[in-house]
Design a protein around this motif. Structure first.
Motif, PDB file in Angstrom:
ATOM      1  N   VAL A 713       0.861  -1.189   0.000  1.00  0.00           N
ATOM      2  CA  VAL A 713       0.000   0.000   0.000  1.00  0.00           C
ATOM      3  C   VAL A 713       0.894   1.235   0.000  1.00  0.00           C
ATOM      4  O   VAL A 713       2.075   1.159   0.361  1.00  0.00           O
ATOM      5  CB  VAL A 713      -0.933   0.020   1.228  1.00  0.00           C
ATOM      6  CG1 VAL A 713      -1.939  -1.119   1.174  1.00  0.00           C
ATOM      7  CG2 VAL A 713      -0.125  -0.022   2.524  1.00  0.00           C
ATOM      8  N   VAL A 714       0.335   2.369  -0.421  1.00  0.00           N
ATOM      9  CA  VAL A 714       1.068   3.630  -0.456  1.00  0.00           C
ATOM     10  C   VAL A 714       0.498   4.562   0.607  1.00  0.00           C
ATOM     11  O   VAL A 714      -0.720   4.760   0.681  1.00  0.00           O
ATOM     12  CB  VAL A 714       0.968   4.288  -1.848  1.00  0.00           C
ATOM     13  CG1 VAL A 714       1.715   5.618  -1.843  1.00  0.00           C
ATOM     14  CG2 VAL A 714       1.550   3.360  -2.916  1.00  0.00           C
ATOM     15  N   HIS A 715       1.400   5.073   1.475  1.00  0.00           N
ATOM     16  CA  HIS A 715       1.032   6.091   2.455  1.00  0.00           C
ATOM     17  C   HIS A 715       1.592   7.438   1.985  1.00  0.00           C
ATOM     18  O   HIS A 715       2.555   7.487   1.214  1.00  0.00           O
ATOM     19  CB  HIS A 715       1.549   5.734   3.834  1.00  0.00           C
ATOM     20  CG  HIS A 715       0.770   4.620   4.478  1.00  0.00           C
ATOM     21  ND1 HIS A 715       0.927   4.260   5.798  1.00  0.00           N
ATOM     22  CD2 HIS A 715      -0.193   3.787   3.990  1.00  0.00           C
ATOM     23  CE1 HIS A 715       0.121   3.264   6.094  1.00  0.00           C
ATOM     24  NE2 HIS A 715      -0.566   2.957   4.997  1.00  0.00           N
ATOM     25  N   TYR A 716       1.003   8.509   2.483  1.00  0.00           N
ATOM     26  CA  TYR A 716       1.364   9.845   2.025  1.00  0.00           C
ATOM     27  C   TYR A 716       1.697  10.709   3.226  1.00  0.00           C
ATOM     28  O   TYR A 716       0.879  10.841   4.144  1.00  0.00           O
ATOM     29  CB  TYR A 716       0.208  10.465   1.235  1.00  0.00           C
ATOM     30  CG  TYR A 716      -0.194   9.633   0.028  1.00  0.00           C
ATOM     31  CD1 TYR A 716       0.435   9.817  -1.192  1.00  0.00           C
ATOM     32  CD2 TYR A 716      -1.186   8.655   0.128  1.00  0.00           C
ATOM     33  CE1 TYR A 716       0.072   9.059  -2.288  1.00  0.00           C
ATOM     34  CE2 TYR A 716      -1.549   7.893  -0.961  1.00  0.00           C
ATOM     35  CZ  TYR A 716      -0.913   8.087  -2.181  1.00  0.00           C
ATOM     36  OH  TYR A 716      -1.273   7.326  -3.252  1.00  0.00           O
ATOM     37  N   GLN A 717       2.929  11.271   3.251  1.00  0.00           N
ATOM     38  CA  GLN A 717       3.336  12.170   4.327  1.00  0.00           C
ATOM     39  C   GLN A 717       3.263  13.618   3.801  1.00  0.00           C
ATOM     40  O   GLN A 717       3.880  13.941   2.785  1.00  0.00           O
ATOM     41  CB  GLN A 717       4.746  11.861   4.813  1.00  0.00           C
ATOM     42  CG  GLN A 717       5.114  12.671   6.056  1.00  0.00           C
ATOM     43  CD  GLN A 717       6.454  12.243   6.642  1.00  0.00           C
ATOM     44  OE1 GLN A 717       7.302  11.739   5.934  1.00  0.00           O
ATOM     45  NE2 GLN A 717       6.627  12.466   7.936  1.00  0.00           N
ATOM     46  N   PRO A 718       2.527  14.479   4.508  1.00  0.00           N
ATOM     47  CA  PRO A 718       2.357  15.859   4.026  1.00  0.00           C
ATOM     48  C   PRO A 718       3.660  16.638   4.046  1.00  0.00           C
ATOM     49  O   PRO A 718       4.545  16.414   4.883  1.00  0.00           O
ATOM     50  CB  PRO A 718       1.341  16.444   5.007  1.00  0.00           C
ATOM     51  CG  PRO A 718       0.677  15.254   5.630  1.00  0.00           C
ATOM     52  CD  PRO A 718       1.700  14.185   5.684  1.00  0.00           C
ATOM     53  N   LYS A 719       3.752  17.613   3.105  1.00  0.00           N
ATOM     54  CA  LYS A 719       4.834  18.605   3.072  1.00  0.00           C
ATOM     55  C   LYS A 719       4.162  19.985   3.111  1.00  0.00           C
ATOM     56  O   LYS A 719       3.259  20.263   2.306  1.00  0.00           O
ATOM     57  CB  LYS A 719       5.675  18.439   1.801  1.00  0.00           C
ATOM     58  CG  LYS A 719       6.395  17.111   1.708  1.00  0.00           C
ATOM     59  CD  LYS A 719       7.413  17.071   0.579  1.00  0.00           C
ATOM     60  CE  LYS A 719       6.717  17.116  -0.767  1.00  0.00           C
ATOM     61  NZ  LYS A 719       7.677  16.971  -1.893  1.00  0.00           N
ATOM     62  N   VAL A 720       4.617  20.826   4.045  1.00  0.00           N
ATOM     63  CA  VAL A 720       3.957  22.127   4.271  1.00  0.00           C
ATOM     64  C   VAL A 720       4.965  23.245   4.102  1.00  0.00           C
ATOM     65  O   VAL A 720       6.190  23.044   4.211  1.00  0.00           O
ATOM     66  CB  VAL A 720       3.330  22.174   5.673  1.00  0.00           C
ATOM     67  CG1 VAL A 720       2.304  21.053   5.862  1.00  0.00           C
ATOM     68  CG2 VAL A 720       4.410  22.074   6.758  1.00  0.00           C
ATOM     69  N   TYR A 721       4.438  24.447   3.827  1.00  0.00           N
ATOM     70  CA  TYR A 721       5.272  25.633   3.694  1.00  0.00           C
ATOM     71  C   TYR A 721       5.625  26.152   5.079  1.00  0.00           C
ATOM     72  O   TYR A 721       4.803  26.159   5.996  1.00  0.00           O
ATOM     73  CB  TYR A 721       4.539  26.718   2.905  1.00  0.00           C
ATOM     74  CG  TYR A 721       4.324  26.364   1.456  1.00  0.00           C
ATOM     75  CD1 TYR A 721       5.382  26.428   0.558  1.00  0.00           C
ATOM     76  CD2 TYR A 721       3.062  25.990   0.988  1.00  0.00           C
ATOM     77  CE1 TYR A 721       5.188  26.117  -0.782  1.00  0.00           C
ATOM     78  CE2 TYR A 721       2.862  25.678  -0.342  1.00  0.00           C
ATOM     79  CZ  TYR A 721       3.926  25.728  -1.219  1.00  0.00           C
ATOM     80  OH  TYR A 721       3.740  25.404  -2.543  1.00  0.00           O
ATOM     81  N   PHE A 722       6.875  26.635   5.218  1.00  0.00           N
ATOM     82  CA  PHE A 722       7.302  27.185   6.507  1.00  0.00           C
ATOM     83  C   PHE A 722       6.556  28.480   6.836  1.00  0.00           C
ATOM     84  O   PHE A 722       6.247  28.748   8.005  1.00  0.00           O
ATOM     85  CB  PHE A 722       8.817  27.450   6.488  1.00  0.00           C
ATOM     86  CG  PHE A 722       9.644  26.269   6.905  1.00  0.00           C
ATOM     87  CD1 PHE A 722       9.751  25.906   8.232  1.00  0.00           C
ATOM     88  CD2 PHE A 722      10.324  25.507   5.950  1.00  0.00           C
ATOM     89  CE1 PHE A 722      10.516  24.821   8.598  1.00  0.00           C
ATOM     90  CE2 PHE A 722      11.078  24.428   6.314  1.00  0.00           C
ATOM     91  CZ  PHE A 722      11.183  24.075   7.653  1.00  0.00           C
TER      92      PHE A 722
END
Length: 951
Positions: A713-722
Motif C-alpha cells: 500500500v502507499v502512504h502519504y506524508q504531508p509537506k507544508v510551507y514554513f
C-alpha cells in the motif's frame, strides 16, 4: 575358560582368596597397630596425655593382639574350613573398621573439646592420617576379595562423612573435597586391585592345570613306551616268520617262472593273430572279382555308409568316387594292377546313400593273376571310413590356423601349468619367443619380486588348480620389460574320466583400452588448463572425506579462493594471457599447499582447497597467510610482471555443517564477504550471517508473494510551507501490509528489494498508485497538489521508467506538474550521460526532479549544475542535529547554496519547534516531518488535505 571346569575354578579361587587373606590379614593387623601407635605417640608428644585417646589406643591394641593370636594359632594351614576362615576375616575387618571409626570420632569430635591447644583442624588432620594410612594398608593387604575392603572401608569413612554433613564447611571445604577425591580414588584402586588379583589367581589356576596335564601326559607317554617295547618284540618274531615265508616264496617263484616261459611262447604264437585282429578291427573287408567287375563288401561286423553287399564298378562309365579324387584313385589302382606297387592304397571320397561324400581309406592287394599274361584276376582289401577323422583333421587344421592368426594371446599348459604351446600373438604380448616359453611355469616369465605380485600369482594358481578356471583382469610385468593390463582367462581341459589333462588360456591386451579410460577419466575429472581436479571431482572427493572417511577425518577446512579484479585483468591479458596466469597460479597453489588434502580448479578464477585440521598441523590462518605470501611475487605474463591479490572464504567441517553443499555454500558466502570488503583478505564463515541471509531470503520470498497478492500500500506524508503551514503536497511512501505480521516498515524490505528486480516492480506500483490518487484529488478540486515519489538507480538503468511514467500520466489523465521524482545521489554516479539524458526527458514532461538525502552520499556540487534538479532535500540526519554548534553551519550552508542556485529547499525529519524555527529563520521553503504529520493512509491523507489546503 576353555577346557577348564568353571566350578573347580571357583572353588580354587575361593580357597586361594581365603588362604592368602589369612596371611595378609596378619600384616594388616600389624600395620594398623603401627598406625594407631603413631597417632598415639604424636598426640602425646605435642598435646600430652588424654584418657579418652588412651582408652581407645589400649582397646585397639588389645583387639589387634587377640585377632593376631587367633589368626596365627586357630587358622593354621590345613586346620580350618574356608567358610569359617571367611567369616573370621570379615569379622576382623569390620572390628578394625569400627575401631578406626571410633578413633576418628575421638580425634575429631572429642579431643578438641577436652584438650587445650588441640583444635578441630588438628583433629581433622590426625583423623585423616589415621583413615588414609589405614585404607592404604587395607588396599595393600585386603585385595583378595572386595567385600573385605568394603567391610572395613564404609565404617572407617562414616565419621568423616558425618563431619562433612554436620559441620560448617566454609573453612574446610577444599580439604573435604580433596579428601573425598582421595577416598574415592582409594576405593577405585581397591576394585582394580581385586580384579588384578583375581586375574593372577586365574593364571595360577591355569598353570596348575597345565602342570597336572603335563604330568598326566608323561604318565601316558611312559605307558606308550612300554607298549612300544612289547610291539617291537612282536615285530621281531614276525620278521623271523617273514624270512621263513620268503624262502618258501622263492621256491614257488622259480616254479612260476618256468610256467611263465611256456606261457610267453604261447603268447608269441598268438601275437600274429592279434596284430591282424588289430588291423581289421572296425574295418570293412572287400574282395574284387576283376574279371566280373564286381566288388563284394562284408558289412556284417562293421556298419558302413554303403547299403548293398555288392556293387558293380565300371571305370569306363560311372564311378561313385568323387570327381576330384578319380585321377588319384585310378592312378594308384592301375599301378598296383600292373605290378608296379606291392599293394593298392588310396584315400578318396565316395558318394553314399545320403547323397553326401564320405572319406574312406582303402588298402588292397592282388591275390590272383592270370599265369599267361599276368593280368590281375582277383583282389582283396579292407576299407576304413575315415570321414570323421578327416573332418576332425580339417577342424584341427582350421583351429591351428585360428590359433596362429588370432588377435588374442593363446597358450596351452600341461597339468603342472607349464607351457606346451603358444600362438604368435602371445609371443608378441610377452616379448618372448615360443622356444623360450615352452617348459616354463605360467608365471615364471613375470616379475615376482614384489610381495603383492607374488601373492596375486599364488592366488591365481591356487584358484586354477582348485576350480579349473580363472577369469579376471590383471596388470602384469614381464621379465622382457613389458607392463600390460590383461584380461586373463584360463580353463581346464578334462578327459572322459573328468581328469584335468591340459589348461588353455586366452589373454586379451587391455592396456590401450585402460589408457583410453584413464584419459577419459582425466578429461572428466580434471581441468585441462591447470591439471587440477575439476568441480565434479572436487565435490566427489569432498563427499568421500565427509561421509566415507568421517571416522578418520575429524575436522576439515574448506577454502574457496578467488582472484581480485580478475575480469579486467583477463580482458587486458587476452585469453592466452589469462590462461597462463591461471596455470601459474595453480602451480603456486600446489607448492604452497603441499599438506592440503585436496586442491581443485572449479571454474574461471575460482579455486578450492580442502585442508585437514589438527594440533599437529599449522592453523588455517597460518595456511592462508602462507598462500598469500606465495602469491605476493609478481606473475610474469607475456613479458610483463603482474601483481595479483586473492580473496579467501573458509568454512569448517563439522562446525558449519556435515553436508558438502552447505560447506561449499558457506565458504562461498565467506568469499563474497571478503571481496565485498575490498579483497586481499580471508573471511571465515559466520553462522549469524547465515541467519541474516536466511531471513533476507524469507523476506524476498514473502515480498514476491506480497506484490502478487496486492499486500503493498502507499502512504502519504504531508509537506507544508514554513511561512504559512499550508500544505504544498505529499511524499508517497511504500508500506507492506503483511497478512500475519501486520505493517512492515520499508527499511525491512526495501534494501532487499533493491538487490533484486523487485524494486523496479515496487517502483512501478508506486507510480501507478500515486497517479491514481492524484487523479482522485484533482477530481475533488485540488489541482495544484504535488506528490513526490522515490526513484532508485535500478529504475533509471533498466530503461523502462519513462514508459511507466507515460503510461501512468495517460491512464489517469494527470499532468506531469503534479509529480516530483526524488533521486538519490548514488543514482547519479554510474552512467552519468545516460542518467542525464533520462532526467532531461523527464523534465520535458514537466515533472519536478528532487535530489534526495543531499550531503549523505557521494556529495558533489557538480550534480547540482550538471543535472536538471529543481528541489534540494536536506537529509533528516542534519535536521535532527540542529542545536549542535558544528552541525548548524552545515545546514545553513546547504540552504544558502540551494537558494543561490534558485532551488526549492525541503527539510526532512522536522520533529520539534526549535528545528522548525531555525529552518524558518534560514528561509527554508518546505518542511516534512512528524511535527506536522506522520505518513497517512489514502483516506487520512485526503482528510488532512481538506483541512490544510489553501485554494
Amino acid at each position: 575358560m576353555s577346557n577348564v571346569n568353571n566350578y573347580a575354578y571357583k572353588r580354587y579361587l575361593y580357597s586361594e582368596q581365603i588362604k592368602n587373606s589369612l596371611i595378609t590379614i596378619r600384616y594388616f593387623l600389624l600395620s594398623i597397630c603401627l598406625v594407631s601407635t603413631y597417632i598415639y605417640v604424636v598426640f602425646s608428644l605435642f598435646f600430652g596425655y588424654s584418657e579418652i585417646l588412651n582408652i581407645w589406643f589400649n582397646l585397639t591394641e588389645i583387639i589387634i593382639f587377640i585377632s593376631l593370636c587367633i589368626t596365627l594359632f586357630k587358622f593354621r594351614f590345613g586346620t580350618y574350613s574356608d567358610k569359617h576362615a571367611d567369616l573370621w576375616v570379615k569379622s576382623v575387618c569390620i572390628t578394625i573398621g569400627l575401631m578406626l571409626a571410633l578413633g576418628t570420632f575421638v580425634l575429631y569430635f572429642q579431643l578438641p573439646m577436652y584438650v587445650k591447644n588441640f583444635n578441630y583442624y588438628q583433629g581433622l588432620n590426625l583423623s585423616f592420617i589415621l583413615i588414609g594410612v589405614s585404607l592404604v594398608f587395607a588396599l595393600a593387604f585386603l585385595n583378595q576379595k572386595l567385600i573385605y575392603f568394603l567391610i572395613l572401608f564404609f565404617p572407617v569413612i562414616l565419621p568423616f562423612l558425618y563431619a562433612q554433613i554436620t559441620l560448617t564447611l566454609d573453612n574446610h571445604l577444599l580439604f573435604f573435597i580433596s579428601t573425598d577425591f582421595i577416598l574415592i580414588s582409594i576405593f577405585i584402586c581397591a576394585s582394580i586391585s581385586v580384579r588384578i588379583q583375581n586375574k593372577l589367581t586365574n593364571l595360577l589356576f591355569r598353570n596348575k592345570l597345565l602342570v597336572e596335564d603335563a604330568e598326566e601326559q608323561i604318565l601316558v607317554q611312559n605307558k606308550l613306551n612300554t607298549q612300544l617295547k612289547i610291539e617291537m618284540e612282536k615285530s621281531k618274531a614276525i620278521e623271523l616268520k617273514l624270512q621263513e615265508y620268503s624262502q618258501i616264496l622263492e621256491y614257488k617263484i622259480k616254479e612260476r617262472t618256468l610256467d611263465l616261459e611256456i606261457m610267453h611262447q604261447n603268447l608269441k604264437n598268438k601275437q600274429t593273430n592279434l596284430i591282424l585282429a588289430h588291423d581289421i578291427a572296425g574295418l570293412t573287408p572287400w574282395d574284387w572279382n576283376i574279371k566280373e567287375r564286381k566288388i563284394t563288401l562284408n558289412k556284417k561286423s562293421n556298419k558302413q555308409s554303403l547299403d548293398s553287399d555288392s556293387i558293380t564298378l565300371d571305370f569306363n562309365k560311372e564311378t561313385p568316387v568323387h570327381p576330384s579324387d578319380v585321377k588319384h584313385f585310378t592312378y594308384e589302382l592301375k599301378r598296383h594292377l600292373r605290378g608296379l606297387s606291392d599293394q593298392f592304397e588310396a584315400t578318396y571320397r565316395i558318394q553314399c546313400n545320403d547323397n553326401k561324400w564320405h572319406w574312406v581309406h582303402d588298402i588292397g592287394r592282388v591275390i590272383s593273376r592270370n599265369p599267361k599274361n599276368n593280368f590281375a584276376i582277383k583282389m582283396v582289401g579292407i576299407r576304413r571310413d575315415i570321414n570323421k577323422e578327416r573332418l576332425d583333421q580339417e577342424r584341427l587344421k582350421l583351429s591351428a590356423s585360428v590359433l596362429q592368426q588370432a588377435a588374442e594371446g593363446i597358450f596351452i599348459l600341461d597339468e603342472d601349468l607349464k607351457y606346451i604351446d603358444v600362438n604368435p600373438f602371445y609371443e608378441k604380448l610377452t616379448g618372448f619367443e615360443r622356444e623360450i616359453l615352452l617348459g616354463k611355469q605360467v608365471f615364471e616369465i613375470c616379475i615376482n619380486k614384489q610381495d603383492n605380485q607374488q601373492l596375486m600369482h599364488n592366488s591365481i594358481i591356487t584358484k586354477v588348480l582348485t576350480t579349473g578356471k580363472y577369469d579376471d583382469e590383471i596388470t602384469e610385468q614381464f621379465l622382457s620389460g613389458k607392463e600390460l593390463t590383461l584380461r586373463f582367462h584360463i580353463n581346464a581341459i578334462k578327459d572322459d574320466l573328468n581328469r584335468t589333462i591340459n589348461y588353455i588360456g586366452i589373454v586379451s591386451d587391455l592396456t590401450e583400452k585402460r589408457l583410453q579410460e584413464q584419459r577419459l577419466s582425466y578429461l572428466e575429472n580434471y581441468d585441462t588448463l591447470t591439471d587440477l581436479p575439476n568441480r565434479i571431482y572436487y565435490n566427489y572427493q569432498l563427499h568421500q572425506y565427509v561421509v566415507t572417511h568421517q571416522n578418520s577425518v575429524k575436522q576439515l577446512a574448506i577454502i574457496r579462493l578467488n582472484i581480485d579484479r580478475f575480469r579486467p585483468l583477463n580482458e587486458y591479458l587476452k585469453q592466452s594471457g589469462g590462461d597462463e596466469l591461471l596455470r601459474q597460479l595453480a602451480q603456486r597453489l600446489r607448492l604452497s599447499n603441499d599438506e592440503a588434502l585436496f586442491l581443485a580448479h572449479l571454474n574461471s578464477d575460482n579455486f578450492a582447497i580442502v585442508y585437514e585440521l589438527s594440533h599437529l598441523r599449522p592453523s588455517i590462518h597460518e595456511q592462508c597467510e602462507k598462500i598469500m605470501r606465495s602469491l605476493s611475487t609478481p606473475f610474469n605474463i607475456n613479458g610483463e610482471d603482474h601483481h595479483i591479490t586473492v580473496s579467501m572464504g573458509v568454512s569448517f567441517y563439522p562446525e558449519h555443517g556435515r553436508q558438502v553443499d552447505y560447506l561449499n555454500s558457506y565458504a562461498e558466502q565467506a568469499l563474497k564477504e571478503a571481496k565485498s570488503l575490498g579483497g586481499n583478505m580471508v573471511r571465515i564463515y559466520n553462522l549469524r550471517a547465515d541467519v541474516l541471509l536466511n531471513q533476507d531470503i524469507y523476506i524476498e520470498r514473502d515480498l514476491r508473494h506480497a506484490i502478487k497478492n496486492h499486500e503493498l500500500v502507499v502512504h502519504y506524508q504531508p509537506k507544508v510551507y514554513f511561512d504559512n503551514s499550508q500544505i504544498q503536497g505529499f511524499e508517497a511512501l511504500i508500506r507492506w501490509n503483511h497478512p500475519t505480521k501486520g505493517l512492515i516498515p520499508p527499511n525491512m524490505f526495501l534494501p532487499i528489494a533493491e538487490q533484486t528486480s523487485l524494486i523496479s516492480e515496487i517502483g512501478t506500483f508506486v507510480i501507478l498508485e500515486t497517479a491514481k490518487q492524484i487523479q482522485k484529488w484533482k477530481l475533488m478540486g485540488y489541482e495544484n497538489i504535488i506528490v513526490s515519489l522515490n526513484v532508485v538507480a535500478q529504475q533509471l538503468h533498466r530503461g523502462n521508467l519513462l514508459e511507466t511514467i507515460d503510461h501512468a500520466l495517460q491512464k489517469y489523465n494527470i499532468s506531469g506538474e503534479n509529480l516530483e521524482l526524488e533521486i538519490t545521489e548514488s543514482s547519479l554516479v554510474d552512467q552519468t550521460d545516460l542518467v542525464k539524458k533520462i532526467l532531461e526527458q523527464i523534465k520535458m514532461r514537466r515533472i519536478h526532479i528532487a535530489l534526495d538525502d543531499f550531503g549523505t552520499g557521494y556529495s558533489s556540487l557538480s550534480y547540482l549544475t550538471h543535472f536538471p534538479i529543481d528541489t534540494l532535500k536536506i537529509d533528516r540526519s542534519f535536521v535532527l542535529k540542529i542545536g549542535h554548534p558544528k552541525q548548524e553551519p552545515l545546514v545553513s550552508a546547504i540552504i544558502a547554496m540551494g537558494k543561490a542556485m534558485g532551488m526549492t529547499l525541503v527539510a526532512e525529519g522536522v520533529e520539534t519547534e526549535e528545528q522548525k524555527q531555525y529552518l524558518s529563520n534560514l528561509q527554508c521553503d518546505i518542511a516534512q516531518g512528524f511535527l506536522f504529520s506522520k505518513p497517512l493512509t489514502e483516506n487520512d491523507a485526503t482528510t488532512y488535505l481538506v483541512q490544510h489546503y489553501q485554494k
